[in-house]
Design a protein around this motif. Structure first.
Motif, short mmCIF file in Angstrom:
data_model
loop_
_atom_site.label_atom_id
_atom_site.label_comp_id
_atom_site.label_asym_id
_atom_site.label_seq_id
_atom_site.Cartn_x
_atom_site.Cartn_y
_atom_site.Cartn_z
N UNK A 57 0.76 -1.24 0.00
CA UNK A 57 -0.04 -0.11 0.07
C UNK A 57 0.78 1.29 -0.07
N UNK A 58 0.65 2.12 -0.97
CA UNK A 58 1.34 3.52 -0.87
C UNK A 58 0.54 4.70 -1.24
N UNK A 59 1.14 5.60 -0.86
CA UNK A 59 0.58 6.66 -0.93
C UNK A 59 1.44 7.66 -2.04
N UNK A 60 0.89 8.26 -3.14
CA UNK A 60 1.48 9.25 -4.30
C UNK A 60 0.68 10.43 -3.65
N UNK A 61 1.81 11.40 -3.12
CA UNK A 61 1.35 12.79 -2.52
C UNK A 61 1.54 13.70 -3.57
N UNK A 62 0.66 14.59 -3.85
CA UNK A 62 0.75 15.80 -4.67
C UNK A 62 0.61 17.07 -3.64
N UNK A 63 1.47 17.64 -3.71
CA UNK A 63 1.45 19.09 -2.95
C UNK A 63 0.64 20.43 -3.63
N UNK A 64 -0.15 20.68 -2.61
CA UNK A 64 -1.12 21.97 -3.44
C UNK A 64 -0.94 23.30 -2.41
N UNK A 65 -1.33 24.04 -3.23
CA UNK A 65 -1.39 25.51 -2.29
C UNK A 65 -2.64 26.36 -3.14
N UNK A 66 -3.49 26.74 -1.95
CA UNK A 66 -4.50 27.57 -1.98
C UNK A 66 -4.40 29.18 -2.39
N UNK A 67 -5.10 29.52 -3.21
CA UNK A 67 -5.28 31.17 -3.45
C UNK A 67 -6.67 31.69 -3.25
N UNK A 68 -6.63 33.09 -3.13
CA UNK A 68 -7.98 33.30 -3.62
C UNK A 68 -8.88 33.04 -4.77
N UNK A 69 -10.21 33.12 -4.71
CA UNK A 69 -11.09 32.78 -5.65
C UNK A 69 -12.28 33.47 -5.90
N UNK A 70 -12.61 34.22 -7.25
CA UNK A 70 -13.90 34.72 -7.33
C UNK A 70 -14.68 34.27 -8.52
N UNK A 71 -14.41 33.15 -8.97
CA UNK A 71 -15.31 32.54 -9.92
C UNK A 71 -16.24 31.43 -9.52
N UNK A 72 -17.18 31.29 -10.44
CA UNK A 72 -18.18 30.36 -9.93
C UNK A 72 -17.79 29.28 -9.74
N UNK A 73 -18.52 28.34 -8.83
CA UNK A 73 -18.02 26.88 -8.65
C UNK A 73 -19.06 25.83 -9.09
N UNK A 74 -18.73 24.65 -9.35
CA UNK A 74 -19.25 23.49 -9.80
C UNK A 74 -19.06 22.26 -9.09
N UNK A 75 -20.00 21.35 -8.92
CA UNK A 75 -19.67 20.00 -8.52
C UNK A 75 -19.76 19.05 -9.60
N UNK A 76 -18.79 18.27 -9.64
CA UNK A 76 -18.91 17.13 -10.98
C UNK A 76 -18.72 15.88 -10.18
N UNK A 77 -19.51 15.01 -10.35
CA UNK A 77 -19.54 13.73 -9.67
C UNK A 77 -19.58 12.60 -10.70
N UNK A 78 -18.91 11.39 -10.08
CA UNK A 78 -18.96 10.12 -10.82
C UNK A 78 -19.56 9.13 -10.04
N UNK A 79 -20.64 8.56 -10.37
CA UNK A 79 -21.31 7.59 -9.39
C UNK A 79 -22.01 6.44 -10.16
N UNK A 80 -22.37 5.38 -9.39
CA UNK A 80 -23.15 4.24 -9.99
C UNK A 80 -22.27 3.20 -10.43
N UNK A 81 -21.10 3.33 -10.05
CA UNK A 81 -19.96 2.31 -10.89
C UNK A 81 -20.36 1.00 -9.66
N UNK A 82 -19.94 -0.07 -10.27
CA UNK A 82 -20.13 -1.23 -9.52
C UNK A 82 -19.12 -1.79 -8.60
N UNK A 83 -18.04 -1.42 -8.52
CA UNK A 83 -16.81 -1.48 -7.65
C UNK A 83 -16.57 -3.14 -7.58
N UNK A 84 -15.69 -3.43 -6.47
CA UNK A 84 -15.21 -4.93 -6.22
C UNK A 84 -14.18 -5.04 -5.54
N UNK A 85 -13.81 -6.16 -5.32
CA UNK A 85 -12.29 -6.42 -4.68
C UNK A 85 -11.10 -6.00 -5.64
#
Ligand SMILES: [Zn+2]
Length: 478
Positions: free
Chosen positions: A185-213
């Motif tokens: 098991x390993x973590x691949x880590x991507x660093x991030x930095x936040x800054x101010x935002x004035x643009x509109x926001x959206x929520x994108x979702x992916x659902x309904x997948x079967x999944x499995x072991x």
């Protein structure tokens, strides 16, 4: 009142341990029970700080000097229950409610824990008996198998002197496992930095997948919600959309193919065009996954504006990294027909400074696991990221010669049954023991059961008895 006939030792012990709560991580009680069992019978035993218990029993009269044999089962169980059941079961304090229906045993609304209560009750019955013929026995009861095999991995090496082992976490009565995968098991880590935002926001979702072991189902071409999410985001970038991620989530378990993904992002791009692009990409994905994931659903909706988001540069790096990371089955064994190398990006974890891809990587070859880790590290490093190894366990390669397997074959043959060999891309404790004791001759054995890890788990009682008898015949023959 007992549900099973208490005059049959394996029934009595199965029922007794079913009354002791023993979900993974909560093994203290059952571990004490096992130690008390050994104590009461004057058997030498060791109980370690991880709650593992090893009980030793000398060979039966005349067999005291034979080579020892290790028997092994895990004492913990998966705790799952029916959502629909009226009253929630408290796995920390309540005993399981066993229900017998003809030849089938199940638990009322919960997992039964036949995985691996069967192996535990078999060993207790063998340890108790004074009529069975057997070599010196080292009975190993491991803790925490289901959530990382911590018990097996932490068991002190010199507690075991046997170089042959019967793993009692098997199933199928006429089946034995001959090979299992290693994993890390390993973590691949991507660093991030936040800054101010004035643009509109959206929520994108992916659902309904079967999944499995991620061990058993990785070669079925199932959609991985996280990978699909990153593919959509990457294609939006490619079309000139100014995406800035605010929050990103996906998946629930490292060893399960993720079924959902969600990303909240800011963008000044034209909303109708954004919707059009997303619909186009969604249509392609649905067509590709029509057979495996017919319920796939991809949604985009406006969300409340938030005043800070990951910088455009870091968002670009994160999306490209997620898009490039390898995933799924990467190669297949030409002889056994099962995957030899696979990777499952199982969970996305967001912290203040990082987005982590929590990955489960499988291969019986340590070198292949290392190679995959290197690839993930190389991709991550391009984007200022790095990897962190969480754990690694060994695989169990197919042994051409196995005296134990041949002995089991003969025992079954006497009953008119043919032994079937099975290999798995999942990880087993047998792999951990093989890694620690390379000379170990290993087989697995267990009765017919079904629905393991779900509230539908059932054990066939006839098979429970019959396969126990096969096991005792095997003990007298090896
Ligand atoms: Zn198990």
């Amino acid at each position: 009142m007992s549900v099973l006939d208490p005059s049959v030792p394996i029934f009595r012990y199965f029922e007794e341990i079913s009354a002791v709560p023993r979900g993974s991580g909560n093994e203290e009680g059952v571990s004490r029970y096992l130690a008390a069992f050994a104590e009461a019978r004057g058997l030498r035993y060791v109980r370690d700080s991880l709650n593992n218990v090893v009980i030793y029993k000398p060979g039966s009269p005349g067999r005291e000097n034979e080579a020892p044999l290790m028997l092994q089962a895990h004492m913990d169980m998966v705790c799952e229950q029916d959502d629909s059941s009226c009253c929630a079961h408290d796995f920390l304090t309540e005993p399981l409610r066993l229900v017998r229906e003809g030849d089938l045993l199940r638990a009322d609304g919960t997992t039964l824990g036949a995985d691996d209560g069967v192996g535990v009750s078999w060993m207790l019955a063998i340890l108790e008996s004074d009529s069975l013929s057997h070599p010196p026995l080292e009975c190993v009861f491991t803790a925490n198998e289901e959530t990382g095999m911590d018990g097996a991995r932490g068991l002190k090496k010199d507690l075991i002197t046997a170089r042959r082992m019967i793993g009692l976490d098997g199933h199928g009565e006429t089946v034995t496992c001959v090979s299992s995968s290693g994993g890390r098991r390993l973590l691949a880590r991507c660093p991030i930095i936040f800054s101010g935002n004035s643009s509109p926001c959206y929520l994108l979702t992916v659902t309904g997948l079967r999944g499995g072991h991620s061990g058993n189902c990785i070669d079925q071409g199932l959609g991985n919600a996280i990978k699909l999410g990153f593919r959509i985001l990457y294609q939006l970038l490619e079309r000139g959309v100014d995406v800035r991620i605010v929050r990103i989530t996906g998946g629930a378990k490292t060893n399960a193919i993720p079924r959902q993904f969600a990303v909240l992002f800011a963008s000044g791009f034209s909303a109708p065009m954004l919707e059009k692009y997303t619909d186009q990409i969604a249509a392609d994905l649905k067509e590709e996954l029509l057979e495996t994931d017919p319920e796939l659903s991809i949604g985009l909706e406006p969300a409340d504006r938030v005043n800070s988001a990951i910088t455009q540069e870091d968002t670009g790096a994160l999306i490209t990294m997620g898009y490039l990371l390898p995933n799924g089955m990467l190669s297949r064994d030409p002889v056994l027909g099962i995957p030899t190398v696979s990777l499952n990006i199982g969970i996305l974890i967001q912290t203040e400074q990082f987005i982590d891809f929590d990955c489960c990587l499988r291969s019986p070859f340590r070198s292949a696991r290392e190679d995959m880790s290197r690839q993930i590290e190389a991709v991550s490093s391009v984007f200022g990221g790095f990897i962190q190894l969480q754990n690694d366990y060994d695989g169990w390669g197919y042994a051409k010669d196995s005296p134990l397997r041949e002995a089991l074959r003969r025992v079954l043959k006497e009953r008119g049954e043919e032994l079937r060999e099975e290999a798995t891309h999942g990880g087993l404790e047998t792999g951990v023991f093989k890694g620690r004791y390379p000379q170990m001759d290993i087989i697995t054995y267990g009765p017919r059961m079904s629905g393991c890890h779900t509230p539908q788990e059932t054990l066939e009682l006839d098979s429970f008895l019959r396969s126990y008898e096969n096991l005792t015949r095997l003990l007298s023959a090896v």
